[in-house]
Design a protein around this motif. Structure first.
Motif, short mmCIF file in Angstrom:
data_model
loop_
_atom_site.label_atom_id
_atom_site.label_comp_id
_atom_site.label_asym_id
_atom_site.label_seq_id
_atom_site.Cartn_x
_atom_site.Cartn_y
_atom_site.Cartn_z
N ARG A 37 0.78 -1.12 0.08
CA ARG A 37 0.12 -0.05 -0.01
C ARG A 37 1.03 1.39 0.08
N GLU A 38 0.85 2.18 -1.03
CA GLU A 38 1.63 3.20 -1.07
C GLU A 38 0.66 4.55 -1.62
N ASP A 39 0.82 5.50 -0.87
CA ASP A 39 -0.03 6.61 -1.01
C ASP A 39 0.73 7.98 -1.01
N PHE A 40 2.05 8.00 -1.18
CA PHE A 40 3.06 8.84 -1.40
C PHE A 40 2.66 10.24 -0.67
N ALA A 41 2.33 9.94 0.44
CA ALA A 41 1.98 11.09 1.63
C ALA A 41 3.25 11.85 1.84
N ASP A 42 4.21 11.16 1.81
CA ASP A 42 5.59 11.75 2.44
C ASP A 42 6.20 12.59 1.45
N GLY A 43 5.82 13.05 0.42
CA GLY A 43 6.25 13.92 -0.60
C GLY A 43 7.32 13.22 -1.29
N ASP A 44 8.65 13.74 -1.36
CA ASP A 44 9.73 13.17 -2.18
C ASP A 44 10.41 11.98 -1.38
N ALA A 45 9.94 11.68 -0.28
CA ALA A 45 10.70 10.54 0.39
C ALA A 45 10.40 9.20 -0.15
N TRP A 46 9.49 9.18 -1.06
CA TRP A 46 9.24 7.66 -1.91
C TRP A 46 10.76 7.56 -2.60
N SER A 47 11.41 8.21 -3.21
CA SER A 47 12.72 7.89 -3.61
C SER A 47 13.73 7.06 -2.86
N LEU A 63 10.83 9.66 -12.73
CA LEU A 63 9.71 9.52 -12.23
C LEU A 63 9.39 10.78 -11.36
N ASP A 64 8.33 11.30 -11.42
CA ASP A 64 7.82 12.41 -10.30
C ASP A 64 6.35 11.95 -9.74
N LEU A 65 6.12 12.70 -8.70
CA LEU A 65 4.69 12.53 -8.13
C LEU A 65 3.91 13.33 -8.84
N SER A 66 2.55 13.04 -9.09
CA SER A 66 1.64 13.87 -9.69
C SER A 66 0.16 13.21 -9.31
N ALA A 67 -0.71 14.13 -9.24
CA ALA A 67 -2.27 13.61 -9.22
C ALA A 67 -2.87 13.35 -10.49
N ASP A 77 -4.73 11.97 -4.15
CA ASP A 77 -4.68 11.02 -5.33
C ASP A 77 -3.40 11.16 -6.09
N VAL A 78 -2.00 11.17 -5.20
CA VAL A 78 -0.90 11.28 -5.84
C VAL A 78 -0.38 9.72 -6.11
N GLY A 79 0.38 9.74 -7.22
CA GLY A 79 1.13 8.51 -7.75
C GLY A 79 2.43 8.88 -8.54
N LEU A 80 2.81 7.75 -8.93
CA LEU A 80 4.27 8.25 -9.77
C LEU A 80 3.63 8.41 -11.38
N LYS A 81 4.47 9.33 -11.68
CA LYS A 81 4.27 9.76 -13.24
C LYS A 81 5.42 9.69 -13.95
N THR A 82 5.40 9.34 -15.04
CA THR A 82 6.43 9.20 -16.08
C THR A 82 6.73 10.72 -16.83
N ILE A 83 7.96 11.26 -16.62
CA ILE A 83 7.97 12.61 -17.20
C ILE A 83 8.89 12.66 -18.45
#
Length: 101
Positions: A37-47, A63-67, A77-83
């Motif tokens: 379960r991943e909600d990316f609530a920690d901002g850029d700490a996902w990396s 990759l970057d975070l985006s809704a 509603d944030v997830g990983l986005k290919t940029i």
């Protein structure tokens, strides 16, 4: 075939009720296990816990975070986005508990 024959009348209704009741009972007794379960609530700490592959002969994109374009709540509603276009993407993370098949 057996499923092509229709049982009509009160017996057919009873058969349908029994099948529906058993399906609902099976659904109620299921206990799903969430392995990741991943909600990316920690901002850029996902990396720090998502590891990007470093395979030698491929050029991996970032990759970057985006809704995204369609969301209900931009912060939840944030997830990983290919940029980057025309790139390979390969990231992985550990599961909280081992998966047994």
């Amino acid at each position: 075939l057996w499923y092509q024959r229709r049982v009509r009348g009160p017996v057919g209704v009873m058969v349908r009720c029994v099948l529906l009741s058993s399906a609902l009972l099976a659904l109620a007794l299921c206990e799903p296990t969430v392995y990741l379960r991943e909600d990316f609530a920690d901002g850029d700490a996902w990396s720090s816990w998502w590891i990007q592959s470093e395979h030698g002969d491929k050029t991996f994109g970032k990759l970057d975070l985006s809704a995204g374009e369609f969301f209900h709540d931009a912060e939840k509603d944030v997830g990983l986005k290919t940029i980057e276009n025309a790139r390979f993407y390969a990231v992985s993370t550990e599961f909280a508990q081992p998966i047994e098949s």
